[in-house]
Design a protein around this motif. Sequence first.
Motif, PDB file in Angstrom:
ATOM      1  N   VAL A   1       5.225 -21.188  -6.347  1.00 17.97           N
ATOM      2  CA  VAL A   1       3.824 -20.899  -6.040  1.00 17.97           C
ATOM      3  C   VAL A   1       2.957 -21.481  -7.146  1.00 17.97           C
ATOM      4  N   ARG A   2       2.006 -22.315  -6.772  1.00 19.43           N
ATOM      5  CA  ARG A   2       1.059 -22.874  -7.731  1.00 19.43           C
ATOM      6  C   ARG A   2      -0.358 -22.524  -7.281  1.00 19.43           C
ATOM      7  N   GLY A   3      -1.241 -22.289  -8.253  1.00 23.63           N
ATOM      8  CA  GLY A   3      -2.641 -22.022  -7.923  1.00 23.63           C
ATOM      9  C   GLY A   3      -2.981 -20.570  -7.710  1.00 23.63           C
ATOM     10  N   ARG A   4      -2.223 -19.668  -8.353  1.00 25.30           N
ATOM     11  CA  ARG A   4      -2.535 -18.244  -8.217  1.00 25.30           C
ATOM     12  C   ARG A   4      -3.979 -17.942  -8.635  1.00 25.30           C
ATOM     13  N   ALA A   5      -4.444 -18.641  -9.663  1.00 28.77           N
ATOM     14  CA  ALA A   5      -5.799 -18.381 -10.177  1.00 28.77           C
ATOM     15  C   ALA A   5      -6.853 -18.614  -9.108  1.00 28.77           C
TER      16      ALA A   5
ATOM     17  N   VAL B   1      -4.655  -8.897  -4.041  1.00 29.47           N
ATOM     18  CA  VAL B   1      -4.078 -10.199  -4.385  1.00 29.47           C
ATOM     19  C   VAL B   1      -2.927 -10.018  -5.367  1.00 29.47           C
ATOM     20  N   ARG B   2      -3.109  -9.138  -6.350  1.00 33.90           N
ATOM     21  CA  ARG B   2      -2.032  -8.899  -7.316  1.00 33.90           C
ATOM     22  C   ARG B   2      -0.808  -8.289  -6.633  1.00 33.90           C
ATOM     23  N   GLN B   3      -1.050  -7.395  -5.674  1.00 34.38           N
ATOM     24  CA  GLN B   3       0.064  -6.815  -4.940  1.00 34.38           C
ATOM     25  C   GLN B   3       0.787  -7.884  -4.126  1.00 34.38           C
TER      26      GLN B   3
ATOM     27  N   ASP C   1       3.074  -9.714  -6.414  1.00 33.82           N
ATOM     28  CA  ASP C   1       4.238  -8.890  -6.730  1.00 33.82           C
ATOM     29  C   ASP C   1       5.261  -8.951  -5.595  1.00 33.82           C
ATOM     30  N   GLU C   2       4.767  -8.858  -4.353  1.00 33.92           N
ATOM     31  CA  GLU C   2       5.669  -8.872  -3.206  1.00 33.92           C
ATOM     32  C   GLU C   2       6.307 -10.249  -3.024  1.00 33.92           C
ATOM     33  N   ILE C   3       5.529 -11.302  -3.267  1.00 40.33           N
ATOM     34  CA  ILE C   3       6.079 -12.653  -3.143  1.00 40.33           C
ATOM     35  C   ILE C   3       7.154 -12.874  -4.201  1.00 40.33           C
ATOM     36  N   GLU C   4       6.864 -12.475  -5.444  1.00 42.77           N
ATOM     37  CA  GLU C   4       7.825 -12.689  -6.523  1.00 42.77           C
ATOM     38  C   GLU C   4       9.112 -11.905  -6.291  1.00 42.77           C
TER      39      GLU C   4
ATOM     40  N   GLY D   1      -4.353 -12.505   8.148  1.00 47.32           N
ATOM     41  CA  GLY D   1      -4.349 -11.093   7.792  1.00 47.32           C
ATOM     42  C   GLY D   1      -3.036 -10.407   8.079  1.00 47.32           C
ATOM     43  N   SER D   2      -3.072  -9.370   8.877  1.00 46.28           N
ATOM     44  CA  SER D   2      -1.912  -8.510   9.101  1.00 46.28           C
ATOM     45  C   SER D   2      -0.907  -9.088  10.097  1.00 46.28           C
ATOM     46  N   GLU D   3      -1.106 -10.311  10.554  1.00 40.96           N
ATOM     47  CA  GLU D   3      -0.176 -10.898  11.524  1.00 40.96           C
ATOM     48  C   GLU D   3       1.201 -11.152  10.909  1.00 40.96           C
ATOM     49  N   ASN D   4       1.276 -11.237   9.594  1.00 42.64           N
ATOM     50  CA  ASN D   4       2.565 -11.348   8.921  1.00 42.64           C
ATOM     51  C   ASN D   4       2.624 -10.251   7.868  1.00 42.64           C
ATOM     52  N   LYS D   5       3.716  -9.482   7.854  1.00 37.16           N
ATOM     53  CA  LYS D   5       3.764  -8.297   6.986  1.00 37.16           C
ATOM     54  C   LYS D   5       3.696  -8.657   5.507  1.00 37.16           C
ATOM     55  N   LEU D   6       4.154  -9.847   5.143  1.00 37.80           N
ATOM     56  CA  LEU D   6       4.118 -10.233   3.735  1.00 37.80           C
ATOM     57  C   LEU D   6       2.694 -10.375   3.228  1.00 37.80           C
ATOM     58  N   PHE D   7       1.781 -10.784   4.096  1.00 42.26           N
ATOM     59  CA  PHE D   7       0.407 -11.050   3.674  1.00 42.26           C
ATOM     60  C   PHE D   7      -0.586 -10.004   4.175  1.00 42.26           C
ATOM     61  N   SER D   8      -0.084  -8.981   4.877  1.00 38.91           N
ATOM     62  CA  SER D   8      -0.983  -8.053   5.556  1.00 38.91           C
ATOM     63  C   SER D   8      -1.836  -7.240   4.590  1.00 38.91           C
TER      64      SER D   8
END
Length: 362
Positions: free
Chosen positions: A249-253, A268-270, A273-276, A299-306
């Motif tokens: 992952v690049r460009g978190r900032a 965003v921080r959560q 955390d979930e991605i890592e 949005g909530s269409e994918n649980k990882l990003f919901s």
Amino acid sequence: MDRTRINSSEFLEALSARSQDIFRRLVERYIETGEPVGSRAISKMLDTQLSPASVRNVMADLEELGLIAAPHTSAGRAPTQEGLRFFVDAMLEVGAMDESERDQIARNISGGGRSGRVEDLLHEASALLSGLSHGAGMVIAAKADMVLRHLEFVRLDSERAMAILVGQDGQVENRIIPLPPGLTASALTQASNFLAHHIVGKTLREARDSIRRQSESQRAELDTIARRLVDAGLASMIEAESPSPTLIVRGRANLIDNAMASEDLARVRQLFDEIESKQGLIELLNDAETAQGVRIFIGSENKLFSLSGSSVVLSPYKDANDKVVGVLGVIGPTRLNYARIVPVVDYTAHVVSRLISKKGEL
């Protein structure tokens, strides 16, 4: 293009041409500015003269359909998640990439792969996607089985040994394996030499299958206890292989900068955390195996990003055998410039697939 869908036809039937025009302009302005849009602003954008009061009536109908809503106490309206999905499925006009943009992407990613390592190529692709989208560039690569160049055992104590695996790309991994009771130093050396001879150019699974196919006369060079070590050691090392995908992952900032409120920043921080922790990454890879091109999750269409309320645009990339080996894309706010991002992600996946295929043919 394969995209998660709501029933867009029902919305289209419910909207007049005027309502569709007003909705499209509202979404495009929202994507451009990130701010709720008022009826007076839309009135000025329309090709035909329509009063702010008339626009407000149309917006009320759109709100009743669940396509737009008033965020907080704002007088303006912004598209809902359902509204953005409808816009993406029914109204999005994907922009064409010019030749210079294509050349830039191909040049940059090819440059990242000059080291000969696929991982460097993927890092460059992630950085490129982040730079072009002003979001976070993400690459998820399926864990590839190491192709071995060398293997040896080092005894740790009477019950355990360390297997040192050296890949053809120079990668080194260590695995702890159990030793059969009564294993002598000479039997350990014998098993190590036997495996070192049979694993070159193979993965652990390929080496195991190859040894299993050998005749008893070919295996006779191993005494009974050394043979037990070879069989048990291979099984133990294969079991220890991690299925977790590689994540870049690049460009978190960029995502942090786009967070407008403290609760947005917390989400965003959560997300990071979930991605890592790699939650949901394998599911994304599995989805990619059946996807035909770019997919858009809002949005909530994918649980990882919901929970973060983010959108993600993803495309699979493949190896020389046309097998999906990973997925790449862009994470950003729901007001991503989809018309711009979709072709960029699609072409980047095409370039990465081509370069990986070339490496596989060498």
